[in-house]
Design an enzyme around this catalytic site. Structure first.
Site, PDB file in Angstrom:
ATOM      1  N   ASP A 108      15.314  20.452  -9.404  1.00 31.83           N
ATOM      2  CA  ASP A 108      13.902  20.815  -9.504  1.00 31.83           C
ATOM      3  C   ASP A 108      13.672  22.320  -9.536  1.00 31.83           C
ATOM      4  O   ASP A 108      12.517  22.760  -9.644  1.00 31.83           O
ATOM      5  CB  ASP A 108      13.129  20.245  -8.306  1.00 31.83           C
ATOM      6  CG  ASP A 108      13.049  18.728  -8.324  1.00 31.83           C
ATOM      7  OD1 ASP A 108      13.579  18.105  -9.261  1.00 31.83           O
ATOM      8  OD2 ASP A 108      12.461  18.160  -7.381  1.00 31.83           O
ATOM      9  N   THR A 109      14.742  23.090  -9.426  1.00 34.56           N
ATOM     10  CA  THR A 109      14.590  24.527  -9.205  1.00 34.56           C
ATOM     11  C   THR A 109      15.382  25.388 -10.164  1.00 34.56           C
ATOM     12  O   THR A 109      14.950  26.476 -10.521  1.00 34.56           O
ATOM     13  CB  THR A 109      15.045  24.876  -7.774  1.00 34.56           C
ATOM     14  OG1 THR A 109      16.354  24.327  -7.566  1.00 34.56           O
ATOM     15  CG2 THR A 109      14.082  24.330  -6.734  1.00 34.56           C
TER      16      THR A 109
END
Length: 374
Positions: free
Chosen positions: A218-219
């Protein structure tokens, strides 16, 4: 164990970088934390060590969805590569994520081409069966799993963020694990990890899944790099984690693009890596099936009769093969390699568009461990 100056420098960088993007979930990787949600169930029981031919402990740490060049550009990967063996021709098996996790546990992804939750019948065996037959202890550590053996699709922390996803848990989809209370309890949380490393009861085989931020899903890989600085770099100096007979594979589930072959940046680390090979590159062709064949070769185990017996896709890590006298297939980064970036094109019981029944194991295959098909 002497701490290399390069790793000390990384530790200092980690402290500087924490405030920028990454937030440490605990004071250090051997501490418990309310962020990990699930209370610890205490440490695993001490178990006798089953000696391997090259290593006595095998650890896998998987990150997410990153092209080889993007990982190579991160300083933590460059520094860790200087302390280990870079596997320049290591490939994931398919897209998306979940089939790769399932395959490293059971030697097949059974046609799966999605991250939807699946259940695989109890007569389909896994690496757990091979390990337990030989008395080798094992576990999984899932960073934000709320309770040991949790089988839900996901879990959202009180801050509203979904940190844990079942799709990144290799063994939970197999009913041979999920319906066995003793086995499913070995899918543990990071508070359990703190107890196990502190009490020196870490098992001989274990798989580590960071949460959806820390693994880069997600990053991005820069965030995952900061997590490695926080979590892995200090643990390399902890002899309860990294013994002189420990082999660690740091890799990715898949790369970030289906338009190129599925090469992922991978490093072998740990005390079992010979000093003469630190800072070197191995261009032998490997896939996630190589994690199965290497473990089988090291402990002279049987096989699953699936991808772990595939002579094209399941080379044994070369320094292990050299030590045991095993002959790999000769494929390298300079060879024409199989295309492993396809998705949804394999028939199988988990492919609703191209169904085929579960295949029986190939009982005539000869695996890298020399033992029979189970």
């Amino acid at each position: 164990m002497t701490i290399p100056s390069t790793l000390l420098a990384l530790g200092m960088l980690a402290k500087v970088a924490l405030g920028a993007t990454f937030t440490a979930p605990a004071p250090n990787p051997t501490s418990t934390s309310s962020f990990y949600v699930g209370a610890s169930n205490g440490s695993l029981p001490s178990a006798p060590v089953v000696s391997g031919r090259v290593f006595d402990r095998f650890i896998q740490i998987w990150l997410e969805n990153t092209n080889y060049a993007d990982a190579a550009a991160q300083s933590v990967f460059q520094t860790l590569s200087a302390e280990g063996i870079t596997l320049s021709a290591y490939y994931a098996l398919t897209h998306p994520s979940q089939p790769n996790y399932i395959a490293t546990a059971g030697g097949d992804f059974f046609g799966l081409a999605s991250d939807n939750s699946v259940t695989i019948p109890s007569n389909i065996l896994t690496i757990v069966d091979l390990l337990e037959n030989a008395g080798i202890s094992w576990a999984e550590y899932e960073e934000n799993i709320p309770t040991d053996g949790y089988q839900g699709t996901s879990y959202t922390n009180s801050d509203g963020y979904t940190y844990y996803m079942r799709k990144h848990n290799p063994l939970v989809s197999y009913q041979s694990v999920a319906t066995n209370p003793a086995r499913i309890a070995r899918i543990r949380n990071f508070n359990d990890f703190a107890y196990d490393v502190g009490n020196n009861t870490l098992p001989q085989w274990f798989f580590v899944t960071p949460n959806m931020k820390d693994d880069g899903h997600d990053t991005g890989v820069a965030y995952a790099a900061q997590w490695l600085n926080y979590w892995l770099v200090p643990l390399l100096q902890d002899t309860n984690f990294n013994t002189a007979r420990t082999l660690i594979l740091l890799t990715f589930d898949e790369n970030g693009s289906s338009s190129i072959n599925n090469q992922v940046y991978s490093i072998l680390l740990g005390g079992a890596v010979p000093a003469s090979l630190k800072g070197t590159t191995d261009n032998t062709f490997y896939t996630h099936y190589s994690t199965l064949s290497t473990v089988q070769n090291n402990w002279s185990l049987g096989n699953l009769g699936r991808g772990d017996c595939n002579k094209t896709l399941a080379n044994v890590f070369q320094f292990v093969a050299q030590a045991t006298g095993y002959t790999n297939n000769g494929l390298t980064s300079g060879s024409t390699l199989p295309l492993l970036s396809a998705s949804g094109t394999y028939p199988g019981p988990l492919n609703p568009s191209d169904y085929a029944p579960y295949p029986a194991p190939n009982t005539s295959c000869v695996g890298a461990g020399g033992g029979p098909t189970i």
